[in-house]
Design an enzyme around this catalytic site. Structure first.
Site, PDB file in Angstrom:
ATOM      1  N   ASP A  17       0.758  -1.218   0.015  1.00 26.60           N
ATOM      2  CA  ASP A  17       0.026   0.060  -0.037  1.00 26.60           C
ATOM      3  C   ASP A  17       0.813   1.293   0.034  1.00 26.60           C
ATOM      4  O   ASP A  17       1.980   1.137   0.187  1.00 26.60           O
ATOM      5  CB  ASP A  17      -0.916   0.029   1.164  1.00 26.60           C
ATOM      6  CG  ASP A  17      -1.882   1.158   1.123  1.00 26.60           C
ATOM      7  OD1 ASP A  17      -2.410   1.710   0.159  1.00 26.60           O
ATOM      8  OD2 ASP A  17      -2.096   1.660   2.234  1.00 26.60           O
ATOM      9  N   SER A  18       0.279   2.238  -0.282  1.00 31.41           N
ATOM     10  CA  SER A  18       0.985   3.522  -0.370  1.00 31.41           C
ATOM     11  C   SER A  18       1.538   3.850   1.393  1.00 31.41           C
ATOM     12  O   SER A  18       2.197   4.560   1.264  1.00 31.41           O
ATOM     13  CB  SER A  18       0.215   4.757  -0.786  1.00 31.41           C
ATOM     14  OG  SER A  18      -1.156   4.967  -0.046  1.00 31.41           O
ATOM     15  N   CYS A  80      -4.411  -1.654  -1.860  1.00 35.57           N
ATOM     16  CA  CYS A  80      -4.502  -0.399  -2.331  1.00 35.57           C
ATOM     17  C   CYS A  80      -5.470  -0.068  -3.362  1.00 35.57           C
ATOM     18  O   CYS A  80      -5.302  -0.900  -4.499  1.00 35.57           O
ATOM     19  CB  CYS A  80      -3.214   0.454  -2.715  1.00 35.57           C
ATOM     20  SG  CYS A  80      -3.264   1.947  -3.179  1.00 35.57           S
ATOM     21  N   GLU A 182      -2.936   8.895   7.470  1.00 35.90           N
ATOM     22  CA  GLU A 182      -1.572   8.701   7.457  1.00 35.90           C
ATOM     23  C   GLU A 182      -0.687   9.650   8.551  1.00 35.90           C
ATOM     24  O   GLU A 182       0.193   9.490   8.866  1.00 35.90           O
ATOM     25  CB  GLU A 182      -0.940   8.999   5.942  1.00 35.90           C
ATOM     26  CG  GLU A 182       0.202   8.313   5.480  1.00 35.90           C
ATOM     27  CD  GLU A 182       0.220   6.758   5.564  1.00 35.90           C
ATOM     28  OE1 GLU A 182       1.336   6.246   5.956  1.00 35.90           O
ATOM     29  OE2 GLU A 182      -0.843   6.268   5.185  1.00 35.90           O
ATOM     30  N   CYS A 216     -11.165   2.968  -0.182  1.00 35.77           N
ATOM     31  CA  CYS A 216      -9.686   3.182   0.109  1.00 35.77           C
ATOM     32  C   CYS A 216      -9.328   2.619   1.535  1.00 35.77           C
ATOM     33  O   CYS A 216     -10.098   2.583   2.280  1.00 35.77           O
ATOM     34  CB  CYS A 216      -9.653   4.609   0.235  1.00 35.77           C
ATOM     35  SG  CYS A 216      -7.662   5.082   0.939  1.00 35.77           S
ATOM     36  N   HIS A 218      -7.239   2.944   3.547  1.00 33.32           N
ATOM     37  CA  HIS A 218      -7.116   3.814   4.849  1.00 33.32           C
ATOM     38  C   HIS A 218      -8.349   4.005   5.636  1.00 33.32           C
ATOM     39  O   HIS A 218      -8.419   4.013   6.692  1.00 33.32           O
ATOM     40  CB  HIS A 218      -6.526   5.088   4.401  1.00 33.32           C
ATOM     41  CG  HIS A 218      -4.850   5.140   4.163  1.00 33.32           C
ATOM     42  ND1 HIS A 218      -4.547   4.503   2.963  1.00 33.32           N
ATOM     43  CD2 HIS A 218      -3.959   5.778   4.888  1.00 33.32           C
ATOM     44  CE1 HIS A 218      -3.117   4.976   3.082  1.00 33.32           C
ATOM     45  NE2 HIS A 218      -2.982   5.508   4.239  1.00 33.32           N
TER      46      HIS A 218
HETATM   47  N1  DGL Z   1      -4.911   2.983   0.726  1.00 24.79           N
HETATM   48  C1  DGL Z   1      -4.930   3.556  -0.529  1.00 24.79           C
HETATM   49  C2  DGL Z   1      -6.166   3.047  -1.431  1.00 24.79           C
HETATM   50  O1  DGL Z   1      -6.884   2.159  -1.042  1.00 24.79           O
HETATM   51  C3  DGL Z   1      -4.089   4.685  -1.031  1.00 24.79           C
HETATM   52  C4  DGL Z   1      -4.498   5.948  -0.512  1.00 24.79           C
HETATM   53  C5  DGL Z   1      -3.769   6.954  -1.169  1.00 24.79           C
HETATM   54  O2  DGL Z   1      -2.376   6.745  -0.951  1.00 24.79           O
HETATM   55  O3  DGL Z   1      -3.998   8.156  -1.476  1.00 24.79           O
HETATM   56  O4  DGL Z   1      -6.588   3.684  -2.348  1.00 24.79           O
END
Ligand code: DGL
Length: 293
Positions: A17-18, A80, A182, A216, A218
């Site tokens: 993931d990012s 992600c 984050e 997402c 997150h």
């Molecule tokens: N957690 C990620 C997603 O599911 C990336 C969020 C991001 O880096 O903008 O899209």
């Protein structure tokens, strides 16, 4: 190539993931495959991905996959949505076949959009509707909260429309939310941001959605705040569980990726090594420190 030669014998599941969002998926995968070895990579030096141009997301995702393959992963789950929506197909088509030949290893990269759509539609991915004689009498509305990158890709709209005409998709891009999570924003600020998006989606649809996807990874960390902002009882489709179930089915079809393992867990970051932020700590339930990637 250092890791590729040194760690070739081991076989683990890579999770990418990012940032910290993919930990929500990682945890479900670990519960599903407790014996497997896992290596998690957070590309925090480049997070968030959601507002980046598509080509950058492709390049960063490819770099992350190479790093995980170098660490001994044979199967990578892109935990992600942004990477899965924008980079996965391209990498599977243009890069992975050659890389597999070059390394001589059974390698694959999977995403989380397919399991999510399977869970949202209740249909296997292979199902595409035959529209000829279809009479749709009632349409449910699915709200998808996601990054701008995922929303702009329209992947949920396009793929669900191919499979289920009685489910209309409305996406709500949330440009700041992954970054706020984050950066460990306080819960009050997060609650305000989420309430704003829930309301924006309600206004666009003309009512609240019948169910919602936290599109997402997150956002799953603050799923309770989404639950509070949506009407009570709105069903949420959870990507972590859907992804773990889908990976179980994939492993049954591809036993070459079932690696045995001793339950090792490693957490790497391209950002600053060390303990992760408080939001993650409370979600994870115990301290979690990352090594430098
Ligand atoms: N957690 C990620 C997603 O599911 C990336 C969020 C991001 O880096 O903008 O899209």
């Amino acid at each position: 190539m250092r890791g590729r030669d040194a760690k070739r014998e081991t076989m683990s599941i890579g999770v990418f993931d990012s940032g910290v969002g993919g930990l929500t998926v990682h945890r479900a995968l670990v519960e599903r495959f407790p014996q497997a070895d896992f290596v998690y990579l957070a590309d925090q030096a480049n997070a968030p991905y959601g507002g980046r141009p598509g080509e950058e997301i492709v390049d960063l995702t490819k770099a992350g996959c190479i790093r995980l393959f170098d660490e001994g992963a044979s199967l990578i789950v892109l935990a992600c949505n942004t990477a899965s929506a924008i980079a996965l197909r391209r990498l599977q088509q243009t890069w992975l076949p050659g890389y597999r030949r070059e390394t001589g290893r059974p390698l694959n990269v999977l995403g989380i959009i397919v399991p999510t759509i399977e869970a949202a539609t209740g249909m296997p991915w292979e199902h595409e509707a035959d529209r000829r004689d279809e009479q749709v009498t009632k349409v449910d509305v699915l709200g998808v909260f996601s990054t701008p990158g995922t929303a702009n890709s329209r992947v949920f709209e396009i793929e669900i429309d191919k499979r289920k005409q009685d489910l209309a998709v409305f996406s709500e891009p949330c440009p700041n939310l992954a970054r706020m999570i984050e950066e460990n924003a306080d819960r009050e600020a997060l609650a305000g941001e989420i309430a704003g998006h829930v309301d924006a989606l309600r206004r666009r649809i003309g009512r609240h959605p019948d169910r919602a996807v936290l599109g997402c990874t997150h956002y799953e960390i603050v799923a309770d705040l989404f639950r509070d902002a949506l009407p009570p009882g709105t069903p949420l489709i959870h990507q972590p569980g859907a992804t773990a179930e889908a990976l179980g089915r994939y492993m049954e079809r591809h036993p070459e990726y079932v690696a045995g393992g001793t339950g090792q867990r490693r957490f790497l970051t391209t950002g600053t090594p060390g303990p992760q932020n408080g939001l993650v700590g409370s979600f994870w339930g115990e301290p979690l420190a990352f090594e430098g990637a």
